[in-house]
Design an enzyme around this catalytic site. Structure first.
Site, PDB file in Angstrom:
ATOM      1  N   HIS A 146      39.645  74.871  69.208  1.00  0.00           N
ATOM      2  CA  HIS A 146      38.874  75.844  68.433  1.00  0.00           C
ATOM      3  C   HIS A 146      38.572  75.367  67.020  1.00  0.00           C
ATOM      4  O   HIS A 146      37.716  75.931  66.346  1.00  0.00           O
ATOM      5  CB  HIS A 146      39.595  77.199  68.405  1.00  0.00           C
ATOM      6  CG  HIS A 146      40.764  77.279  67.483  1.00  0.00           C
ATOM      7  ND1 HIS A 146      42.064  77.232  67.918  1.00  0.00           N
ATOM      8  CD2 HIS A 146      40.839  77.426  66.135  1.00  0.00           C
ATOM      9  CE1 HIS A 146      42.881  77.348  66.887  1.00  0.00           C
ATOM     10  NE2 HIS A 146      42.157  77.459  65.791  1.00  0.00           N
ATOM     11  N   ASP A 206      43.231  75.364  74.841  1.00  0.00           N
ATOM     12  CA  ASP A 206      42.885  75.161  73.433  1.00  0.00           C
ATOM     13  C   ASP A 206      43.556  73.889  72.915  1.00  0.00           C
ATOM     14  O   ASP A 206      44.553  73.937  72.195  1.00  0.00           O
ATOM     15  CB  ASP A 206      43.317  76.383  72.618  1.00  0.00           C
ATOM     16  CG  ASP A 206      42.859  76.300  71.170  1.00  0.00           C
ATOM     17  OD1 ASP A 206      41.922  75.530  70.891  1.00  0.00           O
ATOM     18  OD2 ASP A 206      43.445  77.010  70.326  1.00  0.00           O
ATOM     19  N   SER A 263      46.296  75.918  62.411  1.00  0.00           N
ATOM     20  CA  SER A 263      45.794  75.646  63.757  1.00  0.00           C
ATOM     21  C   SER A 263      45.729  74.155  64.040  1.00  0.00           C
ATOM     22  O   SER A 263      45.361  73.349  63.183  1.00  0.00           O
ATOM     23  CB  SER A 263      44.399  76.245  63.913  1.00  0.00           C
ATOM     24  OG  SER A 263      44.461  77.642  63.946  1.00  0.00           O
TER      25      SER A 263
END
Length: 855
Positions: free
Chosen positions: A87, A139, A243
């Site tokens: 992402h 992801d 992330s």
């Protein structure tokens, strides 16, 4: 942790995942190449709830830069390969070029790299073909560097687990990154790499936690290939900007990357652990993408575990964490109540918001004669807390940057020198997140705030229910401004009190905050009430807009998730609305369109005269009601009878929000009309009425009926039950009215035509009013019924000067357009009308002549 899917997202190359959920492509007996060791950092001397990492502790941690700044984390898995989250590389479904990204290796502080730190360009980015959004899994991403990294003490690859690798539930692992230290609270300079210890959670436990109502009223399905880590009580987590970074666990002296930071609902929130991509699940896919690279990633055999990993039970129950804040033994006995004692000043009331911090009004510590900062000599300051044997000393005072005497930012935080050991007797109040939506009807209570006198009367006077957002915003917001939708920060929070206020009391010297309860937990919802004169506080500034500031300063205040979620299209408006115009005296003529039949005509009053009759009245101002003279005064009477006025009644029942109000009438005022008894009377009330959805003045219009208005006669179907009903009418032109009544009507009399089937909806002995709703939503009073007629009403407009002079706060709107009725003589009456006074057939005949006469 803020949902990582909200980060700028980019990705480049898409590749399939053959056997993504299969076991390792190598047999357990196969060994990795000897020329690549992994997961062994050199010995050395944020993340929510974490701390600074030591240089060289996590040599595989990398920083991914785009547009000149850090966007995501990643991990070095081989000299030419970095593992991160998919992402991070996608924006609105669009893949961005790898050339726009760079990788910083060996970095400890983003403000100053260590020796050995260096940058590499990105040659290619590969993500799984089945990745679409983080909640659906897959992801992860692989970045191929344009040139191999220079390995050394500050730069070294991490080990990857095989598909057969099983991490024990409850294992203490570590997440690292340069992300926000709290929601919307970036890592401060010098941007040192943060580390936090997180416990691995089993799939069943994680699913159980995510099935409970929580932040944003969202739940989540945990899918294969996802891994959870954190704590049910929250407060330690990854966050926005982390992330793509690694979650690593130590086994047999090596560090294995168990997960890739993917997403979560908020940061460090209760019962919402972080969700990671389980690296072991994707061993086959990773091997396929890096095939041909020498040396490639290392997948060492899992070291022998000292104990077996029992299969996690699949039951749906789990131990959920309950709020640690906002619990009180009873209303008024607040364990977070704090009194700040400053020498030479009265105590300042505030609230304990964490183990080390107290929130209070900054105005307590401001010099009213100076704009300078408050005194910083805090040695003599003390804080008194419930059940504490001694006063606490103050270490630091932090004012809100916009603090002043009279605004919504009148806030200061005081740090205690010694943290408080929390217990049932001393615990913090809960604070709302910015998106918190306090439901209409929530149970609330006033609590002392700042310097001021205590309550004037019993504690029941402090109890209230919360008004809906539309009412509160339109009563106290900016006219014409859009009403905030549920979940957006409100302009104000408004209590509706359950206990009638004592007549003659004045609350001008008291100061209050607003506490509201959800599922047995109390939140500090509002601060510093709006000026209300002698009335109880009517509106409060919402605290949720200050949650990020409080959280940033304290790094530990108890911001708690919303606990009540039973709202939606049937509870509160979910479409944008605006408020009708105000007058110089405030809001008037407001009525919620979706109000149930028979309730919420807030200006409609019952005027009980001497015990033998009830008249209709209309609230014109907080201290005045208008009624028909013939109903409230007997013919020839010159004395004021005993009259009591009720507002907020729908027959025998009080309204659900805002409760029954009663006042005595102390005088009756009549205009001076030569030779005639005036049709309108103003009743002066014994005390002012608190504005609320059950007692709000109507608007007045000085110049007839505005174009486009729709009009109604508002009265009671039966005089004994007095349930309000409205009958739709059309107001006839003056010319038609004069024709029908042969010029015998007093000046300013209005004639109406009832819509079909509406004639007998209202009884007329109580003299009901004639109302119109303007196109922008305001309701205006046009007339009051004339004695003995269903169709005739005494107009309000001609009495504008008398009403304004007598009342002072009458809400006359500015004139708009031209009067609904044109002037004209009766000499143009059609013969049929001139002979038809009082005939029902003449009334219906008017329908055929409407277009002709209006032309």
């Amino acid at each position: 942790m803020a949902r990582h899917l909200l980060l700028p997202l980019v990705m480049l190359v898409i590749s399939p995942i053959p056997g993504a959920f299969q076991d390792s492509a190598l047999s357990p007996t196969q060994e990795e190449p000897e020329d690549l060791d992994c997961g062994r950092p050199e010995p050395s001397a944020r993340i929510v709830g974490g701390s600074n990492a030591q240089p060289g502790t996590w040599p595989w941690q990398v920083s991914l830069h785009h547009g000149g700044g850090h966007i995501c984390g990643g991990s070095l898995i081989a000299p030419s390969w970095v593992l991160s989250a998919a992402h991070c590389f996608m924006t609105n479904g669009t893949l961005e070029p790898a050339a726009e990204w760079s990788v910083l290796l060996g970095v400890h502080s983003q403000d100053g790299p260590l020796d050995g730190a260096h940058t590499r360009a990105v040659a290619a980015i590969v993500v799984p073909a089945n990745y679409s959004q983080v909640e659906l899994g897959a992801d992860l991403a692989l970045l191929r560097l344009a040139s191999p990294a220079s390995l050394g003490p500050a730069v070294w690859p991490v080990c990857l687990p095989r598909a057969s690798h099983r991490f024990v539930h409850g294992t203490a692992c570590w997440a690292t990154g340069w992300g926000d230290v709290q929601e919307a609270d970036p890592l401060p300079l010098p941007w040192v790499l943060q580390e936090v210890e997180l416990r691995l959670l089993g799939e069943a436990t994680c699913q159980c936690l995510y099935s409970q109502p929580g932040p944003f009223n969202l739940t989540l399905q945990i899918l294969p290939g996802m891994l959870c880590a954190g704590y049910p009580e929250g407060r330690r987590d990854t966050c926005q900007g982390d992330s793509g970074g690694p979650l690593v666990c130590e086994e047999g002296g090596r560090w294995f990357q168990a997960g890739i930071t993917s997403f979560g609902f908020g940061c460090g929130r209760r019962n919402r652990p972080g969700v990671f991509t389980a690296v072991a699940t994707y061993e086959a896919w990773i091997r396929e993408q890096v095939m041909g690279s020498e040396p490639g990633p290392a997948f060492p055999t899992q070291p022998q575990k000292t104990q077996s990993d029992p299969q996690e039970p699949r039951e749906e129950n789990c131990t959920i964490a309950l709020p640690e804040c906002g619990k009180a033994p009873r209303p008024g006995a607040w364990p977070w109540e704090a009194q700040v004692m400053v020498p030479g000043s009265r105590p300042c009331h505030g609230a304990l918001v964490s183990e080390s911090w107290v929130l209070a009004p900054a105005s307590c510590f401001l010099d009213p004669n100076s704009s300078d900062s408050p005194p910083r000599d805090l040695d003599a300051w003390r804080v008194l807390l419930p059940s504490r044997p001694r006063a606490e000393r103050v270490a630091r005072l932090v004012q809100h940057e916009n603090a002043s005497w009279d605004n919504a930012s009148d806030l200061a935080l005081l740090q205690l020198r010694t943290p408080v050991n929390l217990s049932a007797a001393s615990r913090p109040v809960c604070l709302p997140h910015p998106e918190h939506y306090f439901l209409p009807g929530s149970r609330c209570r006033l609590a002392r705030w700042g310097r001021g006198e205590p309550a004037l009367g019993p504690g029941a006077l402090l109890e209230a229910e919360l008004l809906g957002g539309w009412w509160c915003h339109c009563l106290y917001g900016r006219q014409g401004a859009a009403v905030p939708l549920p979940g957006d920060p409100p302009h104000a929070l408004c209590p509706a009190y359950q206990e009638k206020e004592e007549v003659g009391s004045c609350w001008n010297d008291s100061r209050w905050s607003l506490l509201c309860q959800e599922e047995g937990t109390w939140f500090l919802a509002g601060i510093r009430d709006f000026p209300s004169g002698c009335l109880r506080p009517r509106a409060f500034f919402p605290l949720q807009t200050h949650g990020p500031w409080i959280s940033h300063v304290t790094r530990g205040a108890y911001l708690e998730d919303q606990l009540a979620w039973d709202w939606g299209p049937d509870g509160e408006e979910t479409e944008t609305q605006t408020c009708p115009p105000h007058t110089e005296h405030g809001a008037c003529g407001l009525r919620l369109e979706a109000a149930p039949v028979g309730v919420l005509w807030p200006w409609l009053a019952e005027v009980h005269v001497a015990g033998d009759r009830v008249c209709t009245g209309i609230l014109l101002a907080p201290g005045w009601v208008l009624a028909a003279t013939h109903c409230v005064l007997r013919p020839g009477s010159t004395t004021v009878p005993y009259i009591e006025v009720y507002l907020g009644r729908a027959g025998a029942s009080s309204l659900p929000q805002g409760h029954q109000v009663s006042r005595l009438v102390i005088s009756i005022r009549l205009p001076q009309h030569l030779g005639l008894r005036p049709p309108l009377a103003l009743l002066e009330l014994s005390s002012r009425v608190e504005p609320s959805p059950s007692a709000l003045p109507i608007c007045l219009h000085p110049a007839g009926i505005p174009p486009g208005a729709s009009c109604w006669v508002l009265g009671w179907k039966e005089p004994q039950d007095r349930v309000p009903v409205a009958a739709a009418v059309s107001i006839l032109t003056q010319r038609i009215c004069d024709c029908l009544y042969q010029g015998i009507l007093p000046p300013g009399t209005l004639c109406v035509l009832y819509a079909e089937g509406q004639e007998n909806r209202c009884e007329m002995t109580s003299a009901p009013p004639l109302l119109c709703q303007m196109t922008e939503g305001s309701w205006i009073l046009v007339g009051m019924a004339v004695q003995g007629s269903r169709e005739l009403f005494a107009a309000i407009g001609p009495e504008e000067a008398w009403i304004s002079q007598t009342v002072g706060e009458a809400n006359f709107l500015p004139p708009s357009g031209s009067p609904h009725w044109p002037t004209g003589g009766s000499n143009l009456c059609p013969p049929e009308l001139a002979k038809a006074s009082g005939s029902p057939h003449a009334v219906y005949f008017l329908l055929l002549l409407t277009l002709l006469i209006q032309s």
